[in-house]
Design a protein around this motif. Structure first.
Motif, short mmCIF file in Angstrom:
data_model
loop_
_atom_site.label_atom_id
_atom_site.label_comp_id
_atom_site.label_asym_id
_atom_site.label_seq_id
_atom_site.Cartn_x
_atom_site.Cartn_y
_atom_site.Cartn_z
N SER A 170 0.81 -1.22 0.00
CA SER A 170 0.00 0.00 0.00
C SER A 170 0.83 1.26 0.00
CB SER A 170 -0.94 0.01 1.21
OG SER A 170 -0.20 0.13 2.41
N SER A 171 2.17 1.13 0.04
CA SER A 171 3.00 2.34 0.18
C SER A 171 4.43 2.08 -0.30
CB SER A 171 3.01 2.76 1.66
OG SER A 171 3.84 3.87 1.88
N ILE B 269 8.07 1.36 -1.48
CA ILE B 269 8.73 0.44 -2.42
C ILE B 269 7.75 -0.64 -2.90
CG2 ILE B 269 10.56 -1.32 -2.60
CD1 ILE B 269 12.14 0.38 -0.48
N ARG C 143 -1.60 -3.61 6.63
CA ARG C 143 -2.56 -3.62 7.75
C ARG C 143 -3.70 -2.62 7.53
NH1 ARG C 143 1.59 -2.05 12.07
NH2 ARG C 143 1.99 -0.78 10.25
N GLY C 144 -3.36 -1.42 7.13
CA GLY C 144 -4.37 -0.35 7.03
C GLY C 144 -5.26 -0.54 5.81
N ASP D 124 -1.65 -8.48 9.15
CA ASP D 124 -0.38 -8.12 9.78
C ASP D 124 0.60 -9.25 9.45
OD1 ASP D 124 1.77 -7.68 11.50
OD2 ASP D 124 0.49 -7.00 13.14
N VAL D 125 1.73 -8.92 8.81
CA VAL D 125 2.66 -9.97 8.40
C VAL D 125 3.28 -10.69 9.61
CG1 VAL D 125 3.27 -8.98 6.14
CG2 VAL D 125 4.60 -8.33 8.17
N SER E 72 7.84 -6.86 1.07
CA SER E 72 8.36 -5.50 1.30
C SER E 72 7.88 -4.91 2.62
CB SER E 72 7.94 -4.59 0.13
OG SER E 72 8.50 -3.32 0.25
N TYR F 118 16.93 -2.32 14.19
CA TYR F 118 16.50 -2.55 12.80
C TYR F 118 17.53 -3.40 12.04
CZ TYR F 118 15.31 -1.04 7.96
OH TYR F 118 14.98 -0.98 6.63
N LYS G 182 17.27 -6.92 9.57
CA LYS G 182 17.54 -6.93 8.13
C LYS G 182 18.72 -7.85 7.79
CE LYS G 182 14.25 -4.27 6.61
NZ LYS G 182 13.19 -4.80 5.75
N PRO H 241 19.44 1.66 -0.09
CA PRO H 241 19.91 2.66 0.87
C PRO H 241 18.68 3.50 1.27
CG PRO H 241 20.36 3.40 -1.36
CD PRO H 241 19.62 2.09 -1.48
N VAL I 143 15.49 5.58 0.98
CA VAL I 143 14.54 5.73 -0.12
C VAL I 143 13.43 6.68 0.36
CG1 VAL I 143 13.02 4.50 -1.73
CG2 VAL I 143 14.99 3.31 -0.74
N THR J 10 10.30 7.56 1.11
CA THR J 10 8.99 6.94 1.33
C THR J 10 8.46 7.41 2.69
OG1 THR J 10 9.87 5.06 2.57
CG2 THR J 10 9.78 4.80 0.16
N GLN K 227 8.11 5.61 5.20
CA GLN K 227 8.94 5.00 6.25
C GLN K 227 10.14 5.88 6.58
OE1 GLN K 227 10.27 0.78 6.49
NE2 GLN K 227 12.35 1.61 6.51
N1 LIG Z 1 12.57 3.77 2.90
C1 LIG Z 1 13.82 3.43 3.12
O1 LIG Z 1 14.71 4.29 3.28
C2 LIG Z 1 14.20 1.97 3.16
C3 LIG Z 1 15.56 1.64 3.05
C4 LIG Z 1 15.94 0.31 3.10
C5 LIG Z 1 14.98 -0.68 3.26
N2 LIG Z 1 13.67 -0.34 3.36
C6 LIG Z 1 12.70 -1.43 3.53
O2 LIG Z 1 11.81 -1.42 2.44
C7 LIG Z 1 10.57 -1.99 2.84
C8 LIG Z 1 9.45 -1.05 2.41
O3 LIG Z 1 9.63 0.17 3.10
P1 LIG Z 1 9.07 1.55 2.53
O4 LIG Z 1 10.15 2.54 2.68
O5 LIG Z 1 8.42 1.31 1.22
O6 LIG Z 1 8.01 1.85 3.68
P2 LIG Z 1 6.52 2.45 3.65
O7 LIG Z 1 6.33 3.38 2.52
O8 LIG Z 1 6.28 2.90 5.05
O9 LIG Z 1 5.64 1.14 3.37
C9 LIG Z 1 5.62 0.09 4.30
C10 LIG Z 1 4.50 -0.83 3.89
O10 LIG Z 1 4.52 -1.96 4.78
C11 LIG Z 1 3.23 -2.09 5.40
N3 LIG Z 1 3.43 -2.65 6.72
C12 LIG Z 1 4.17 -2.15 7.75
N4 LIG Z 1 4.09 -2.97 8.80
C13 LIG Z 1 3.30 -4.01 8.45
C14 LIG Z 1 2.82 -5.16 9.09
N5 LIG Z 1 3.15 -5.44 10.38
N6 LIG Z 1 2.02 -6.03 8.42
C15 LIG Z 1 1.67 -5.76 7.13
N7 LIG Z 1 2.08 -4.69 6.46
C16 LIG Z 1 2.88 -3.82 7.11
C17 LIG Z 1 2.66 -0.66 5.41
O11 LIG Z 1 1.26 -0.61 5.50
P3 LIG Z 1 0.50 -0.57 6.93
O12 LIG Z 1 1.27 0.36 7.82
O13 LIG Z 1 -0.88 -0.11 6.61
O14 LIG Z 1 0.50 -1.97 7.45
C18 LIG Z 1 3.12 -0.21 4.02
O15 LIG Z 1 2.29 -0.76 3.02
C19 LIG Z 1 10.65 -2.19 4.35
O16 LIG Z 1 10.94 -3.54 4.62
C20 LIG Z 1 11.81 -1.31 4.74
O17 LIG Z 1 12.44 -1.72 5.93
C21 LIG Z 1 13.25 0.96 3.30
#
Ligand SMILES: NC(=O)c1ccc[n+]([C@@H]2O[C@H](COP(=O)([O-])OP(=O)(O)OC[C@H]3O[C@@H](n4cnc5c(N)ncnc54)[C@H](OP(=O)(O)O)[C@@H]3O)[C@@H](O)[C@H]2O)c1
Length: 289
Positions: free
Chosen positions: A29-30, A32, A52-53, A79-80, A107, A172, A176, A203, A205, A207, A209
């Motif tokens: 839903s968000s 990556i 989840r949302g 919830d994963v 993801s 964290y 990972k 690295p 991104v 988003t 998060q």
């Molecule tokens: N952004 C960065 O800088 C970055 C860098 C390296 C790695 N990553 C990794 O890339 C992945 C995606 O991150 P993103 O940056 O795309 O984050 P994001 O935009 O916040 O998206 C996270 C997604 O995961 C879902 N989510 C979170 N907790 C969950 C749960 N317990 N069960 C089911 N769904 C869940 C969220 O939806 P809900 O909250 O509605 O559940 C959302 O759809 C993550 O694993 C993150 O650690 C991100």
């Protein structure tokens, strides 16, 4: 034993036909996950999104389907970290799409930085529950079917923090690292059975998060990051799709993480020396004399 033999014989290394695939994206839903879903839907794949949302999820499903001219996009809130709920959600999505999962993008995840001495037990546990077990549960839900069919692709999103221990990421980072370790073992076992296994090391991104993470980042973690601009989610999504097409294990969306993934043990002492220097400089400049 007999039941496993056909899959052993059917070693399948042909490229994935994305146009006819059913793709399940956790965290769809968000960020990556959503960018990857958009890209794969534009290539004609059937998409199933999990998060989840429910509201944001439904909105994402509508948006992905509309952008891809009506490609079927299904969604389930789960919830994963809850293995039973996630397994049920994936089974329901496979039934709704009338096709088993061909490609999994795991993801879903979250990051909570902080000083090691100040982070609570709950944070350490949450990172492992969501980032590690959330990935494991998704892989467990689809891997047996893929092995049976001798075909499929499983991609998990780790992080640059899964390649190198970084100031502020003591909760964290280990989750990972665990994702990376899991996928290395899973690759060794599933690749000979025809299943592609990949792990992504993004690295920073841009988003939601990252925005949330930035609220908690110690100043030391910020100076280590320096002024490097975050990647877009679209760039990471493009690297993921290319990684699936080329059946790559290590998927790095930029040259920095690619160098770290390839030459980490050589680069690590140099990087640590530079990062320690930046932290010392910051602490000196903020310590009253
Ligand atoms: N952004 C960065 O800088 C970055 C860098 C390296 C790695 N990553 C990794 O890339 C992945 C995606 O991150 P993103 O940056 O795309 O984050 P994001 O935009 O916040 O998206 C996270 C997604 O995961 C879902 N989510 C979170 N907790 C969950 C749960 N317990 N069960 C089911 N769904 C869940 C969220 O939806 P809900 O909250 O509605 O559940 C959302 O759809 C993550 O694993 C993150 O650690 C991100």
């Amino acid at each position: 034993m007999a039941a496993t033999l056909p899959a052993m014989r059917l070693r399948n290394t042909r490229p994935m036909d994305i146009g006819s695939a059913h793709v399940v994206v956790t965290g769809g839903s968000s960020g990556i996950g959503l960018a990857t879903a958009r890209l794969l839907a534009a290539r004609g794949a059937k998409l199933s999104l999990i998060a989840r949302g429910a509201e944001r999820l439904e909105e994402a499903a509508r948006e992905v389907s509309a952008a891809a001219k009506g490609v079927p996009v299904a969604a389930r809130a789960a919830d994963v970290a809850d293995r039973a709920a996630l397994t049920r959600a994936i089974a329901e999505l496979e039934a709704e799409q009338a096709r088993p999962c061909d490609i999994l993008i795991a993801s879903a995840g979250l990051a909570r930085p902080g000083h090691f001495l100040e982070l609570s037990d709950d944070v350490f546990r949450q990172m492992i529950e969501v980032d590690y077990f959330g990935t494991l549960h998704a892989v467990c839900a689809v891997a047996p079917g893929m092995v049976e069919r001798g075909h499929g692709s499983v991609v998990a999103v780790s992080s640059a923090a899964g390649l190198l221990g970084i100031f502020g990421y003591s909760a964290y980072g280990p989750a990972k690292f665990a994702v990376r370790g899991l996928m290395e073992s899973v690759r060794a076992e599933l690749a000979p059975r025809g299943v592609h296994v990949g792990v992504v090391f993004p690295p920073d991104v841009d988003t939601p998060q990252l925005a949330e993470e930035n609220r908690w980042k110690p100043r030391e973690t910020r100076v280590i990051g320096g002024t490097i601009k975050p990647l877009t989610a679209e760039k990471v999504a493009a690297a993921i799709v290319k990684g699936i097409e080329r059946r790559r294990f290590t998927i790095c969306p930029d040259t920095g993480t690619r160098a770290l993934a390839r030459f980490g043990s050589v680069l690590m002492p140099l990087l640590n020396r530079e990062f320690d220097r930046r932290v010392r400089a910051l602490q000196r400049s903020t310590t009253p004399s």
